[in-house]
Motif scaffolding. Structure first.
Motif, PDB file in Angstrom:
ATOM      1  N   ALA A  49       0.829  -1.212   0.000  1.00 48.54           N
ATOM      2  CA  ALA A  49       0.000   0.000   0.000  1.00 48.54           C
ATOM      3  C   ALA A  49       0.865   1.264   0.000  1.00 48.54           C
ATOM      4  O   ALA A  49       0.604   2.213  -0.742  1.00 48.54           O
ATOM      5  CB  ALA A  49      -0.928  -0.008   1.212  1.00 48.54           C
ATOM      6  N   ILE A  50       1.906   1.278   0.832  1.00 47.69           N
ATOM      7  CA  ILE A  50       2.792   2.449   0.891  1.00 47.69           C
ATOM      8  C   ILE A  50       3.534   2.623  -0.436  1.00 47.69           C
ATOM      9  O   ILE A  50       3.713   3.742  -0.926  1.00 47.69           O
ATOM     10  CB  ILE A  50       3.788   2.318   2.057  1.00 47.69           C
ATOM     11  CG1 ILE A  50       3.034   2.288   3.394  1.00 47.69           C
ATOM     12  CG2 ILE A  50       4.797   3.470   2.040  1.00 47.69           C
ATOM     13  CD1 ILE A  50       3.924   2.014   4.593  1.00 47.69           C
ATOM     14  N   CYS A  51       3.950   1.516  -1.028  1.00 44.64           N
ATOM     15  CA  CYS A  51       4.647   1.562  -2.316  1.00 44.64           C
ATOM     16  C   CYS A  51       3.760   2.177  -3.391  1.00 44.64           C
ATOM     17  O   CYS A  51       4.224   2.980  -4.211  1.00 44.64           O
ATOM     18  CB  CYS A  51       5.072   0.149  -2.718  1.00 44.64           C
ATOM     19  SG  CYS A  51       5.843   0.055  -4.353  1.00 44.64           S
ATOM     20  N   ILE A  52       2.494   1.811  -3.399  1.00 44.93           N
ATOM     21  CA  ILE A  52       1.556   2.355  -4.383  1.00 44.93           C
ATOM     22  C   ILE A  52       1.403   3.867  -4.197  1.00 44.93           C
ATOM     23  O   ILE A  52       1.414   4.637  -5.161  1.00 44.93           O
ATOM     24  CB  ILE A  52       0.193   1.648  -4.274  1.00 44.93           C
ATOM     25  CG1 ILE A  52       0.322   0.203  -4.786  1.00 44.93           C
ATOM     26  CG2 ILE A  52      -0.886   2.401  -5.062  1.00 44.93           C
ATOM     27  CD1 ILE A  52      -0.908  -0.656  -4.546  1.00 44.93           C
ATOM     28  N   ILE A  53       1.284   4.296  -2.936  1.00 47.63           N
ATOM     29  CA  ILE A  53       1.179   5.736  -2.651  1.00 47.63           C
ATOM     30  C   ILE A  53       2.427   6.468  -3.137  1.00 47.63           C
ATOM     31  O   ILE A  53       2.363   7.565  -3.709  1.00 47.63           O
ATOM     32  CB  ILE A  53       0.967   5.968  -1.142  1.00 47.63           C
ATOM     33  CG1 ILE A  53      -0.404   5.410  -0.717  1.00 47.63           C
ATOM     34  CG2 ILE A  53       1.079   7.454  -0.801  1.00 47.63           C
ATOM     35  CD1 ILE A  53      -0.628   5.397   0.783  1.00 47.63           C
ATOM     36  N   LEU A  54       3.596   5.833  -2.954  1.00 49.87           N
ATOM     37  CA  LEU A  54       4.861   6.425  -3.371  1.00 49.87           C
ATOM     38  C   LEU A  54       4.922   6.640  -4.879  1.00 49.87           C
ATOM     39  O   LEU A  54       5.604   7.541  -5.367  1.00 49.87           O
ATOM     40  CB  LEU A  54       6.019   5.519  -2.929  1.00 49.87           C
ATOM     41  CG  LEU A  54       7.429   6.098  -2.877  1.00 49.87           C
ATOM     42  CD1 LEU A  54       7.506   7.264  -1.904  1.00 49.87           C
ATOM     43  CD2 LEU A  54       8.422   5.014  -2.470  1.00 49.87           C
ATOM     44  N   GLY A  55       4.187   5.826  -5.632  1.00 52.87           N
ATOM     45  CA  GLY A  55       4.215   5.920  -7.082  1.00 52.87           C
ATOM     46  C   GLY A  55       3.195   6.851  -7.690  1.00 52.87           C
ATOM     47  O   GLY A  55       3.240   7.124  -8.902  1.00 52.87           O
ATOM     48  N   LEU A  56       2.286   7.370  -6.910  1.00 50.82           N
ATOM     49  CA  LEU A  56       1.228   8.232  -7.458  1.00 50.82           C
ATOM     50  C   LEU A  56       1.744   9.474  -8.177  1.00 50.82           C
ATOM     51  O   LEU A  56       1.135   9.923  -9.150  1.00 50.82           O
ATOM     52  CB  LEU A  56       0.253   8.625  -6.340  1.00 50.82           C
ATOM     53  CG  LEU A  56      -0.588   7.481  -5.755  1.00 50.82           C
ATOM     54  CD1 LEU A  56      -1.499   8.009  -4.650  1.00 50.82           C
ATOM     55  CD2 LEU A  56      -1.407   6.785  -6.835  1.00 50.82           C
ATOM     56  N   PRO A  57       2.876  10.087  -7.748  1.00 51.77           N
ATOM     57  CA  PRO A  57       3.379  11.260  -8.482  1.00 51.77           C
ATOM     58  C   PRO A  57       3.767  10.984  -9.932  1.00 51.77           C
ATOM     59  O   PRO A  57       4.075  11.918 -10.669  1.00 51.77           O
ATOM     60  CB  PRO A  57       4.610  11.679  -7.651  1.00 51.77           C
ATOM     61  CG  PRO A  57       4.338  11.175  -6.282  1.00 51.77           C
ATOM     62  CD  PRO A  57       3.620   9.881  -6.485  1.00 51.77           C
ATOM     63  N   ILE A  58       3.788   9.716 -10.341  1.00 52.40           N
ATOM     64  CA  ILE A  58       4.100   9.375 -11.736  1.00 52.40           C
ATOM     65  C   ILE A  58       3.232  10.176 -12.696  1.00 52.40           C
ATOM     66  O   ILE A  58       3.667  10.559 -13.786  1.00 52.40           O
ATOM     67  CB  ILE A  58       3.899   7.859 -11.966  1.00 52.40           C
ATOM     68  CG1 ILE A  58       5.030   7.068 -11.301  1.00 52.40           C
ATOM     69  CG2 ILE A  58       3.850   7.525 -13.464  1.00 52.40           C
ATOM     70  CD1 ILE A  58       4.823   5.563 -11.319  1.00 52.40           C
ATOM     71  N   LEU A  59       2.008  10.460 -12.291  1.00 54.56           N
ATOM     72  CA  LEU A  59       1.073  11.156 -13.166  1.00 54.56           C
ATOM     73  C   LEU A  59       1.490  12.594 -13.463  1.00 54.56           C
ATOM     74  O   LEU A  59       1.116  13.150 -14.497  1.00 54.56           O
ATOM     75  CB  LEU A  59      -0.331  11.144 -12.542  1.00 54.56           C
ATOM     76  CG  LEU A  59      -1.021   9.783 -12.447  1.00 54.56           C
ATOM     77  CD1 LEU A  59      -2.321   9.914 -11.667  1.00 54.56           C
ATOM     78  CD2 LEU A  59      -1.292   9.223 -13.842  1.00 54.56           C
ATOM     79  N   LYS A  60       2.271  13.205 -12.573  1.00 54.82           N
ATOM     80  CA  LYS A  60       2.578  14.628 -12.728  1.00 54.82           C
ATOM     81  C   LYS A  60       4.070  14.965 -12.765  1.00 54.82           C
ATOM     82  O   LYS A  60       4.465  15.966 -13.339  1.00 54.82           O
ATOM     83  CB  LYS A  60       1.935  15.419 -11.570  1.00 54.82           C
ATOM     84  CG  LYS A  60       0.416  15.426 -11.580  1.00 54.82           C
ATOM     85  CD  LYS A  60      -0.125  16.215 -12.780  1.00 54.82           C
ATOM     86  CE  LYS A  60      -1.650  16.278 -12.761  1.00 54.82           C
ATOM     87  NZ  LYS A  60      -2.173  17.022 -13.941  1.00 54.82           N
ATOM     88  N   VAL A  61       4.906  14.146 -12.143  1.00 50.87           N
ATOM     89  CA  VAL A  61       6.330  14.474 -11.982  1.00 50.87           C
ATOM     90  C   VAL A  61       7.176  13.594 -12.899  1.00 50.87           C
ATOM     91  O   VAL A  61       6.942  12.389 -13.006  1.00 50.87           O
ATOM     92  CB  VAL A  61       6.771  14.293 -10.517  1.00 50.87           C
ATOM     93  CG1 VAL A  61       8.226  14.682 -10.336  1.00 50.87           C
ATOM     94  CG2 VAL A  61       5.882  15.127  -9.599  1.00 50.87           C
ATOM     95  N   ASN A  62       8.179  14.192 -13.550  1.00 45.48           N
ATOM     96  CA  ASN A  62       9.010  13.457 -14.513  1.00 45.48           C
ATOM     97  C   ASN A  62      10.228  12.781 -13.899  1.00 45.48           C
ATOM     98  O   ASN A  62      10.888  11.982 -14.567  1.00 45.48           O
ATOM     99  CB  ASN A  62       9.480  14.403 -15.627  1.00 45.48           C
ATOM    100  CG  ASN A  62       8.324  14.893 -16.482  1.00 45.48           C
ATOM    101  OD1 ASN A  62       7.363  14.163 -16.706  1.00 45.48           O
ATOM    102  ND2 ASN A  62       8.419  16.121 -16.960  1.00 45.48           N
TER     103      ASN A  62
END
Length: 492
Positions: free
Chosen positions: A364-377
């Motif tokens: 769950a924490i890993c998934i949260i860590l990856g959410l910025p993929i949508l906006k950050v390069n």
């Protein structure tokens, strides 16, 4: 009744240290080595950072180149709780971020495979957008969590497959790639060519680009402590654990260097590797090297796709192994009440005897860590930095404690460095300090929201809160590893 079964040497040692056996001890030396090797992974440490390291300083720069419990016992009764607190949280952060690095790199490799399978970037192929990239990232994380919920024997079997997958796959790539490539670079190019790319990186300082180009080796050679996290589940862990650690380091170092050489010798056109209009959209340098080699020889990309699938398999197996390690660290810290809601995360699956709740917390924490993929390069740079600093920072605590510990208080095990232990500890500690500093540096200039390495901010906030919790509350009750067996009468 039959004769009593002789107690395993690792279980006996565990009891001497004040712990009862809770997890199933069924891991052999080979299985432990397989998991440690899979956590380090031949391809996953090198492949994602190969392109950026090559870009910073050219080929020459590439070719140069359980703690929580230990920290508590090496630091003594006064400093043991604080040392184990720092070590446990650093390693927890590093391992959970490590799952993210594997998920991201695996998604990136699959993105290239899909692109080449559908016609390449020049031929109208499908380049997965950010939302689909994130879905792949989440999907891989969930699959690893599901597999880690099964019996450890299943994970160990998969990791044995992983070991042979990487060894055989590595040999195939290392031998085949230079043979298939239409032309190969000279030895002088590979070992001595030094060139910077200030137009792409914004960095013109030669010492600075050399430091940044070494990131690939610093990130690749961590993860061998997976064997330490599995000592409670390993037969004869007091001997087999260290053997697995040293063996995995030797194997990864040999195959990793050979893999870097194979890629670098097979470069066809250095500048074309980063061209956004090339066949792989300039997104993944190893994929373009493979494509150039096979397409240049056979006029199709089938061979490149097959080798990319081998590399993707390595990411898949690596993520599975790191999930295993991360869950064990969270379980160990929860067993000693060092995590909020510890009673939940320390629960063991009644049938499979694995810390399944801890597995899903890490996912769950890993998934949260990856959410910025949508906006950050620069998500991968940040996740990699958090992973490496957390991981090696966890190593630093017991190493420093051993370095300053009075020799009379140290009880040596079957593996002991003797008089060489303190000098080696000093070198290791200084290297770790250097590594942590490097991964906090900006990697692209000029600095903007798209190029900002937000690892210092993320780590600063996270570690700041953890230290604040220690000062205000945890230091009053957290004692580090908690004995759950009475050595005097053998009772729990």
């Amino acid at each position: 009744m039959g004769p009593e079964t002789e107690m395993d040497s690792g279980e006996k040692r565990l009891n001497e240290l004040g712990y009862k056996q809770e997890l199933r001890r069924e891991m052999t030396l080979f299985k432990t080595l397989a998991i440690s090797f899979s956590t380090m992974t031949l391809f996953t440490g090198i492949t994602p950072l190969y392109g950026s390291s090559l870009l910073y300083a050219g080929p020459a720069s590439l070719t140069t180149g359980s703690l929580y419990f230990w920290a508590a016992h090496l630091s003594g009764p006064k400093w043991g709780p604080f040392a184990s607190w720092c070590c446990a949280w650093l390693e927890t952060i590093g391992l959970i971020a490590g799952i993210g690095t594997q998920a991201y790199a695996g998604s990136q490799t699959l993105q290239s495979i899909i692109l080449l399978c559908t016609g390449t970037n020049k031929g109208g192929g499908y380049f997965a957008p950010k939302w689909l990239f994130l879905c792949i990232y989440i999907g891989l994380t969930i699959i690893w969590a599901i597999l880690n919920t099964f019996a450890l024997q299943v994970i160990a079997f998969i990791d044995i497959i992983s070991m042979w997958w990487q060894v055989i796959g590595g040999i195939v790539i290392v031998i085949m790639l230079p043979l298939v490539a239409p032309t190969t670079q000279s030895a002088s190019y590979v070992f001595t060519r030094f060139e910077t790319s200030p137009d792409s990186t914004g960095v013109s300082s030669k010492p600075y680009v050399v430091i940044l180009s070494f990131l690939v080796s610093q990130y690749s050679l961590y993860g061998y402590d997976a064997a330490a996290h599995l000592t409670e589940e390993t037969k004869g862990a007091d001997k087999n654990g260290p053997i697995a650690i040293l063996s995995s380091i030797g194997l990864i170092s040999f195959f990793g260097f050979a893999y870097i050489l194979a890629l670098t010798f097979s470069i066809q056109d250095f500048s074309y590797l980063y061209d956004p209009s090339n066949e792989t959209a300039g997104a993944f340098v190893p994929a373009q090297i493979l494509y150039d080699a096979f397409h240049g020889r056979y006029q199709n990309s089938t061979g490149a796709i097959i080798l990319l699938f081998i590399i993707w398999g390595s990411f898949f197996f690596g993520g599975l192994s790191i999930t295993t390690s991360a869950a064990r660290v969270v379980y160990a810290l929860s067993r000693d009440k060092g995590v909020p809601f510890s009673s939940i995360w320390r629960q063991i699956h009644p049938k499979h005897k694995v810390p399944s709740n801890a597995v899903w917390l890490c996912a769950a924490i890993c998934i949260i860590l990856g959410l910025p993929i949508l906006k950050v390069n620069v998500v991968f740079t940040a996740i990699t930095s958090i992973c490496t600093i957390g991981w090696v920072g966890g190593y630093a605590v017991p190493i420093f404690a051993r370095m300053v510990m009075a020799e009379k208080n140290f009880k040596a095990g079957p593996f002991y460095l003797g008089k060489a232990s303190r000098p080696i500890c000093l070198i290791a500690f200084l290297w770790i300090c250097y590594t942590c500093c490097v991964f906090l540096l900006p990697t692209l200039y000029p600095i903007s929201w798209d190029t900002f390495n937000y690892a210092p901010v993320a780590l600063g906030v996270g570690l700041g809160l953890i230290m604040l919790w220690w000062l205000l509350d945890a230091r009053k009750w957290f004692k580090g590893p908690v004995r759950n067996i009475d050595n005097g009468n053998g009772k729990v």
